[in-house]
Write a protein that holds these residues in place. Structure first.
Motif, mmCIF file in Angstrom:
data_model
loop_
_atom_site.group_PDB
_atom_site.id
_atom_site.type_symbol
_atom_site.label_atom_id
_atom_site.label_comp_id
_atom_site.label_asym_id
_atom_site.label_seq_id
_atom_site.Cartn_x
_atom_site.Cartn_y
_atom_site.Cartn_z
ATOM 1 N N MET A 1 -23.600 -23.880 58.696
ATOM 2 C CA MET A 1 -23.822 -22.339 58.508
ATOM 3 C C MET A 1 -23.546 -21.723 59.702
ATOM 4 N N LYS A 2 -22.883 -20.499 59.198
ATOM 5 C CA LYS A 2 -22.547 -19.564 60.284
ATOM 6 C C LYS A 2 -23.497 -18.989 60.971
ATOM 7 N N GLY A 3 -23.542 -18.635 62.349
ATOM 8 C CA GLY A 3 -24.594 -17.871 62.839
ATOM 9 C C GLY A 3 -24.251 -16.554 63.247
ATOM 10 N N TYR A 4 -25.166 -15.516 63.076
ATOM 11 C CA TYR A 4 -24.972 -14.313 63.391
ATOM 12 C C TYR A 4 -25.860 -13.704 64.710
ATOM 13 N N THR A 5 -25.688 -13.002 65.287
ATOM 14 C CA THR A 5 -26.292 -12.259 66.081
ATOM 15 C C THR A 5 -27.275 -11.147 65.650
ATOM 16 N N ARG A 6 -28.312 -10.684 66.187
ATOM 17 C CA ARG A 6 -29.043 -9.585 65.899
ATOM 18 C C ARG A 6 -28.279 -8.444 65.801
ATOM 19 N N ALA A 7 -27.200 -8.321 66.700
ATOM 20 C CA ALA A 7 -26.417 -6.946 66.607
ATOM 21 C C ALA A 7 -25.495 -6.831 65.359
ATOM 22 N N GLN A 8 -25.198 -8.101 64.921
ATOM 23 C CA GLN A 8 -24.230 -8.194 63.657
ATOM 24 C C GLN A 8 -25.318 -8.244 62.348
ATOM 25 N N LEU A 9 -26.299 -8.639 62.475
ATOM 26 C CA LEU A 9 -27.262 -8.370 61.490
ATOM 27 C C LEU A 9 -27.567 -7.039 61.106
ATOM 28 N N ALA A 10 -27.822 -6.130 62.422
ATOM 29 C CA ALA A 10 -28.203 -4.820 62.287
ATOM 30 C C ALA A 10 -26.997 -4.118 61.520
ATOM 31 N N TYR B 1 -35.268 -14.048 57.575
ATOM 32 C CA TYR B 1 -36.555 -14.667 57.713
ATOM 33 C C TYR B 1 -36.517 -16.152 57.937
ATOM 34 N N LYS B 2 -37.167 -16.452 59.060
ATOM 35 C CA LYS B 2 -37.494 -17.482 59.558
ATOM 36 C C LYS B 2 -36.178 -18.319 59.961
ATOM 37 N N GLY B 3 -35.370 -17.274 60.530
ATOM 38 C CA GLY B 3 -34.221 -17.802 61.138
ATOM 39 C C GLY B 3 -32.803 -18.092 60.132
ATOM 40 N N LYS B 4 -33.168 -18.060 58.830
ATOM 41 C CA LYS B 4 -32.089 -17.674 57.933
ATOM 42 C C LYS B 4 -31.716 -16.304 57.607
ATOM 43 N N HIS C 1 -39.957 -1.564 55.189
ATOM 44 C CA HIS C 1 -39.206 -2.710 55.737
ATOM 45 C C HIS C 1 -37.703 -2.250 55.425
ATOM 46 N N TRP C 2 -37.188 -2.429 56.621
ATOM 47 C CA TRP C 2 -35.717 -2.043 56.716
ATOM 48 C C TRP C 2 -34.872 -3.328 56.872
ATOM 49 N N ALA C 3 -33.628 -3.168 56.082
ATOM 50 C CA ALA C 3 -32.692 -4.271 56.059
ATOM 51 C C ALA C 3 -31.795 -4.352 57.625
ATOM 52 N N GLY C 4 -31.314 -5.212 57.822
ATOM 53 C CA GLY C 4 -30.596 -5.592 59.152
ATOM 54 C C GLY C 4 -31.228 -5.829 60.068
ATOM 55 N N GLN C 5 -32.291 -6.708 59.761
ATOM 56 C CA GLN C 5 -33.751 -7.029 60.690
ATOM 57 C C GLN C 5 -34.194 -8.355 60.376
ATOM 58 N N VAL D 1 -28.590 -17.504 50.874
ATOM 59 C CA VAL D 1 -28.653 -17.629 52.339
ATOM 60 C C VAL D 1 -27.238 -17.624 52.730
ATOM 61 N N ILE D 2 -26.791 -16.617 53.624
ATOM 62 C CA ILE D 2 -25.434 -16.521 53.961
ATOM 63 C C ILE D 2 -24.998 -16.827 55.401
ATOM 64 N N GLY D 3 -26.161 -17.266 56.345
ATOM 65 C CA GLY D 3 -26.009 -17.552 57.419
ATOM 66 C C GLY D 3 -27.464 -17.867 58.365
ATOM 67 N N ARG D 4 -26.996 -18.038 59.520
ATOM 68 C CA ARG D 4 -28.441 -18.225 60.447
ATOM 69 C C ARG D 4 -28.432 -17.086 61.615
ATOM 70 N N LEU D 5 -29.625 -16.819 61.967
ATOM 71 C CA LEU D 5 -29.689 -15.811 62.706
ATOM 72 C C LEU D 5 -29.836 -16.689 64.276
ATOM 73 N N LYS D 6 -28.941 -16.224 64.935
ATOM 74 C CA LYS D 6 -28.930 -17.065 66.386
ATOM 75 C C LYS D 6 -29.792 -16.559 67.101
ATOM 76 N N PRO D 7 -30.557 -17.556 67.761
ATOM 77 C CA PRO D 7 -31.404 -17.304 68.861
ATOM 78 C C PRO D 7 -30.827 -16.348 69.785
ATOM 79 N N VAL D 8 -31.754 -15.460 70.628
ATOM 80 C CA VAL D 8 -31.153 -14.665 71.581
ATOM 81 C C VAL D 8 -30.376 -15.349 72.693
ATOM 82 N N SER D 9 -30.706 -16.643 73.088
ATOM 83 C CA SER D 9 -30.141 -17.347 74.066
ATOM 84 C C SER D 9 -28.555 -17.688 73.532
ATOM 85 N N GLU D 10 -28.285 -17.685 72.439
ATOM 86 C CA GLU D 10 -26.855 -18.140 71.966
ATOM 87 C C GLU D 10 -26.147 -16.633 71.805
#
Length: 80
Positions: A1-10, A24-27, A45-49, A70-79
């Protein structure tokens, strides 16, 4: 599953691009098809978060995400 950063999600907030995503819960879920998420927000609630912490305030359970892809996973901040 492709990972996305919080900036990409935003960027998928329904305003910067046509995609409307939330995590939600990493997905990461694509909620673009929902009329309730039109314009990138659903009540307070706002999208992109990551909405994991906010679900406790919602009148529904996490089962609401079952109808979205589900289109991907949210990368942890460390990634990021």
């Amino acid at each position: 599953m492709k990972g996305y950063t919080r900036a990409q999600l935003a960027l998928r907030n329904g305003q910067d691009r046509e995609e409307i995503w939330c995590a939600y819960k990493g997905k990461i879920y694509d909620v673009s098809s929902s009329r309730l998420w039109r314009n990138g927000h659903h009540y307070e609630h706002w999208a992109g978060q990551d909405l994991t912490k906010e679900l406790g305030d919602a009148p529904h359970t996490e089962k609401v995400f079952a109808r979205f892809s589900v289109i991907g996973r949210l990368k942890p901040v460390s990634e990021s």
